[in-house]
Scaffold this motif. Sequence first.
Motif, PDB file in Angstrom:
ATOM      1  N   THR A 106       7.522 -29.777  17.399  1.00 13.94           N
ATOM      2  CA  THR A 106       8.758 -29.338  18.028  1.00 13.94           C
ATOM      3  C   THR A 106       8.469 -28.698  19.380  1.00 13.94           C
ATOM      4  O   THR A 106       7.345 -28.239  19.640  1.00 13.94           O
ATOM      5  N   PRO A 107       9.467 -28.622  20.259  1.00 17.35           N
ATOM      6  CA  PRO A 107       9.259 -27.916  21.534  1.00 17.35           C
ATOM      7  C   PRO A 107       8.785 -26.483  21.335  1.00 17.35           C
ATOM      8  O   PRO A 107       7.940 -25.991  22.095  1.00 17.35           O
ATOM      9  N   GLY A 108       9.311 -25.823  20.299  1.00 18.63           N
ATOM     10  CA  GLY A 108       8.892 -24.448  20.046  1.00 18.63           C
ATOM     11  C   GLY A 108       7.422 -24.333  19.683  1.00 18.63           C
ATOM     12  O   GLY A 108       6.727 -23.421  20.148  1.00 18.63           O
ATOM     13  N   MET A 109       6.918 -25.264  18.855  1.00 18.73           N
ATOM     14  CA  MET A 109       5.504 -25.213  18.471  1.00 18.73           C
ATOM     15  C   MET A 109       4.601 -25.706  19.599  1.00 18.73           C
ATOM     16  O   MET A 109       3.455 -25.259  19.717  1.00 18.73           O
ATOM     17  N   ALA A 110       5.107 -26.602  20.431  1.00 18.77           N
ATOM     18  CA  ALA A 110       4.341 -26.993  21.616  1.00 18.77           C
ATOM     19  C   ALA A 110       4.186 -25.798  22.555  1.00 18.77           C
ATOM     20  O   ALA A 110       3.109 -25.573  23.120  1.00 18.77           O
ATOM     21  N   ALA A 111       5.259 -25.017  22.711  1.00 18.78           N
ATOM     22  CA  ALA A 111       5.192 -23.821  23.548  1.00 18.78           C
ATOM     23  C   ALA A 111       4.258 -22.779  22.930  1.00 18.78           C
ATOM     24  O   ALA A 111       3.540 -22.065  23.647  1.00 18.78           O
ATOM     25  N   TYR A 112       4.262 -22.682  21.600  1.00 18.51           N
ATOM     26  CA  TYR A 112       3.353 -21.774  20.887  1.00 18.51           C
ATOM     27  C   TYR A 112       1.905 -22.107  21.216  1.00 18.51           C
ATOM     28  O   TYR A 112       1.112 -21.232  21.597  1.00 18.51           O
ATOM     29  N   LEU A 113       1.548 -23.381  21.107  1.00 16.36           N
ATOM     30  CA  LEU A 113       0.182 -23.777  21.429  1.00 16.36           C
ATOM     31  C   LEU A 113      -0.120 -23.546  22.901  1.00 16.36           C
ATOM     32  O   LEU A 113      -1.237 -23.122  23.249  1.00 16.36           O
ATOM     33  N   ASP A 114       0.833 -23.795  23.766  1.00 12.59           N
ATOM     34  CA  ASP A 114       0.603 -23.568  25.186  1.00 12.59           C
ATOM     35  C   ASP A 114       0.274 -22.102  25.451  1.00 12.59           C
ATOM     36  O   ASP A 114      -0.629 -21.793  26.242  1.00 12.59           O
ATOM     37  N   ARG A 115       0.971 -21.181  24.789  1.00 17.11           N
ATOM     38  CA  ARG A 115       0.659 -19.755  24.943  1.00 17.11           C
ATOM     39  C   ARG A 115      -0.758 -19.457  24.472  1.00 17.11           C
ATOM     40  O   ARG A 115      -1.515 -18.758  25.148  1.00 17.11           O
ATOM     41  N   LEU A 116      -1.102 -19.997  23.312  1.00 16.26           N
ATOM     42  CA  LEU A 116      -2.433 -19.729  22.765  1.00 16.26           C
ATOM     43  C   LEU A 116      -3.529 -20.298  23.656  1.00 16.26           C
ATOM     44  O   LEU A 116      -4.589 -19.688  23.830  1.00 16.26           O
ATOM     45  N   SER A 117      -3.282 -21.474  24.214  1.00 13.08           N
ATOM     46  CA  SER A 117      -4.322 -22.142  25.007  1.00 13.08           C
ATOM     47  C   SER A 117      -4.558 -21.464  26.345  1.00 13.08           C
ATOM     48  O   SER A 117      -5.538 -21.796  27.037  1.00 13.08           O
ATOM     49  N   GLN A 118      -3.704 -20.517  26.722  1.00 13.54           N
ATOM     50  CA  GLN A 118      -3.929 -19.759  27.946  1.00 13.54           C
ATOM     51  C   GLN A 118      -4.902 -18.602  27.730  1.00 13.54           C
ATOM     52  O   GLN A 118      -5.343 -17.971  28.702  1.00 13.54           O
ATOM     53  N   ARG A 119      -5.238 -18.337  26.497  1.00 11.82           N
ATOM     54  CA  ARG A 119      -6.153 -17.235  26.216  1.00 11.82           C
ATOM     55  C   ARG A 119      -7.547 -17.562  26.751  1.00 11.82           C
ATOM     56  O   ARG A 119      -8.057 -18.675  26.556  1.00 11.82           O
ATOM     57  N   PRO A 120      -8.194 -16.601  27.406  1.00  5.98           N
ATOM     58  CA  PRO A 120      -9.539 -16.861  27.945  1.00  5.98           C
ATOM     59  C   PRO A 120     -10.527 -17.334  26.883  1.00  5.98           C
ATOM     60  O   PRO A 120     -11.374 -18.187  27.164  1.00  5.98           O
ATOM     61  N   ALA A 121     -10.418 -16.812  25.662  1.00  4.28           N
ATOM     62  CA  ALA A 121     -11.358 -17.213  24.614  1.00  4.28           C
ATOM     63  C   ALA A 121     -11.171 -18.678  24.244  1.00  4.28           C
ATOM     64  O   ALA A 121     -12.146 -19.382  23.962  1.00  4.28           O
ATOM     65  N   PHE A 122      -9.935 -19.142  24.181  1.00  3.84           N
ATOM     66  CA  PHE A 122      -9.674 -20.560  23.924  1.00  3.84           C
ATOM     67  C   PHE A 122     -10.327 -21.414  25.003  1.00  3.84           C
ATOM     68  O   PHE A 122     -10.983 -22.428  24.717  1.00  3.84           O
ATOM     69  N   GLN A 123     -10.156 -21.027  26.240  1.00  2.00           N
ATOM     70  CA  GLN A 123     -10.706 -21.800  27.348  1.00  2.00           C
ATOM     71  C   GLN A 123     -12.229 -21.756  27.363  1.00  2.00           C
ATOM     72  O   GLN A 123     -12.888 -22.755  27.667  1.00  2.00           O
ATOM     73  N   ARG A 124     -12.803 -20.614  26.980  1.00  2.00           N
ATOM     74  CA  ARG A 124     -14.267 -20.544  26.878  1.00  2.00           C
ATOM     75  C   ARG A 124     -14.776 -21.447  25.756  1.00  2.00           C
ATOM     76  O   ARG A 124     -15.830 -22.092  25.897  1.00  2.00           O
ATOM     77  N   ALA A 125     -14.055 -21.486  24.649  1.00  2.00           N
ATOM     78  CA  ALA A 125     -14.469 -22.352  23.539  1.00  2.00           C
ATOM     79  C   ALA A 125     -14.420 -23.815  23.956  1.00  2.00           C
ATOM     80  O   ALA A 125     -15.324 -24.595  23.633  1.00  2.00           O
ATOM     81  N   LYS A 126     -13.372 -24.211  24.664  1.00  2.00           N
ATOM     82  CA  LYS A 126     -13.283 -25.582  25.158  1.00  2.00           C
ATOM     83  C   LYS A 126     -14.450 -25.897  26.085  1.00  2.00           C
ATOM     84  O   LYS A 126     -15.063 -26.974  26.005  1.00  2.00           O
ATOM     85  N   ALA A 127     -14.767 -24.967  26.959  1.00  2.00           N
ATOM     86  CA  ALA A 127     -15.870 -25.188  27.896  1.00  2.00           C
ATOM     87  C   ALA A 127     -17.213 -25.243  27.177  1.00  2.00           C
ATOM     88  O   ALA A 127     -18.089 -26.031  27.528  1.00  2.00           O
ATOM     89  N   ALA A 128     -17.373 -24.408  26.148  1.00  2.00           N
ATOM     90  CA  ALA A 128     -18.651 -24.352  25.429  1.00  2.00           C
ATOM     91  C   ALA A 128     -18.981 -25.660  24.742  1.00  2.00           C
ATOM     92  O   ALA A 128     -20.145 -26.053  24.643  1.00  2.00           O
ATOM     93  N   GLN A 129     -17.962 -26.352  24.233  1.00  2.00           N
ATOM     94  CA  GLN A 129     -18.212 -27.600  23.512  1.00  2.00           C
ATOM     95  C   GLN A 129     -18.351 -28.795  24.443  1.00  2.00           C
ATOM     96  O   GLN A 129     -18.772 -29.865  24.013  1.00  2.00           O
ATOM     97  N   GLY A 130     -17.975 -28.626  25.712  1.00  2.00           N
ATOM     98  CA  GLY A 130     -18.107 -29.731  26.653  1.00  2.00           C
ATOM     99  C   GLY A 130     -17.155 -30.858  26.340  1.00  2.00           C
ATOM    100  O   GLY A 130     -16.215 -30.712  25.551  1.00  2.00           O
ATOM    101  N   SER A 131     -17.417 -32.010  26.936  1.00  2.00           N
ATOM    102  CA  SER A 131     -16.515 -33.155  26.766  1.00  2.00           C
ATOM    103  C   SER A 131     -17.175 -34.352  26.114  1.00  2.00           C
ATOM    104  O   SER A 131     -16.524 -35.346  25.853  1.00  2.00           O
ATOM    105  N   GLN A 132     -18.473 -34.268  25.848  1.00  2.00           N
ATOM    106  CA  GLN A 132     -19.163 -35.434  25.305  1.00  2.00           C
ATOM    107  C   GLN A 132     -19.895 -35.136  24.003  1.00  2.00           C
ATOM    108  O   GLN A 132     -20.745 -35.895  23.580  1.00  2.00           O
ATOM    109  N   ALA A 133     -19.540 -34.041  23.350  1.00  2.00           N
ATOM    110  CA  ALA A 133     -20.309 -33.636  22.172  1.00  2.00           C
ATOM    111  C   ALA A 133     -19.990 -34.431  20.932  1.00  2.00           C
ATOM    112  O   ALA A 133     -20.752 -34.467  19.996  1.00  2.00           O
TER     113      ALA A 133
END
Length: 216
Positions: A182-209
């Motif tokens: 739903t739009p509401g849950m998409a917005a929920y994930l968007d809020r969570l994905s702005q967290r620095p820890a989320f972004q660090r986790a994405k960076a830590a795993q890279g794109s080819q693992a």
Amino acid sequence: MSPAIQLFHCRDSRSFRVLWALEELELPYGLELMRFPPRIFVEGYRDVNPLGTVPALLVDGQLMTESAAIPHYLATRFGPSDLAVAPHEPGYAAYLNFLHMGEATLTFPQTIHLRYTMLEPPERRVAQAAEDYAQWFGSRLRNAELMLDGDYAAAGRFTMADISVGYAVMLAQSIGLEAQVTPGMAAYLDRLSQRPAFQRAKAAQGSQAGETNPLG
């Protein structure tokens, strides 16, 4: 001495919950990035985790394998932390409920959909089963949205329960179930994905693992 923490991980699989939790807590850890599924492609992995799945988290040699339980374990073992909700808090019941809901209620039907649309050989794919479980996921997600405590799962703040539920929404958007979000849950994930820890986790795993896959 600080405990030795090692995470065995495949990119964007269920073990992402654990990687995200480690980053939220800013704990030092070792990360073993593997090709999915590790039980096939990583020699000796069953010696680490007899299930052959991810995540496999070792803390001072002690093994944990459940992606919804590990974030709570980390927050309480290495807390106190506001990332867990304490038994005396009003949001404790909702916290535990959402912590387990993210896996048992929301991720499970997605794994069936994924298996019968992509993972099985073409002759074993079952379109009706895939569609039924897609609808199951969508129905549960819509009802879960009604249970949120404002912007978050419980206690009016970001907790490990949001990691559990947020990953389920993230997974849906990556395996062709966007229409069920739903739009509401998409917005929920968007809020969570702005967290620095989320972004660090994405960076830590890279794109080819490895490949995105919730089956572990």
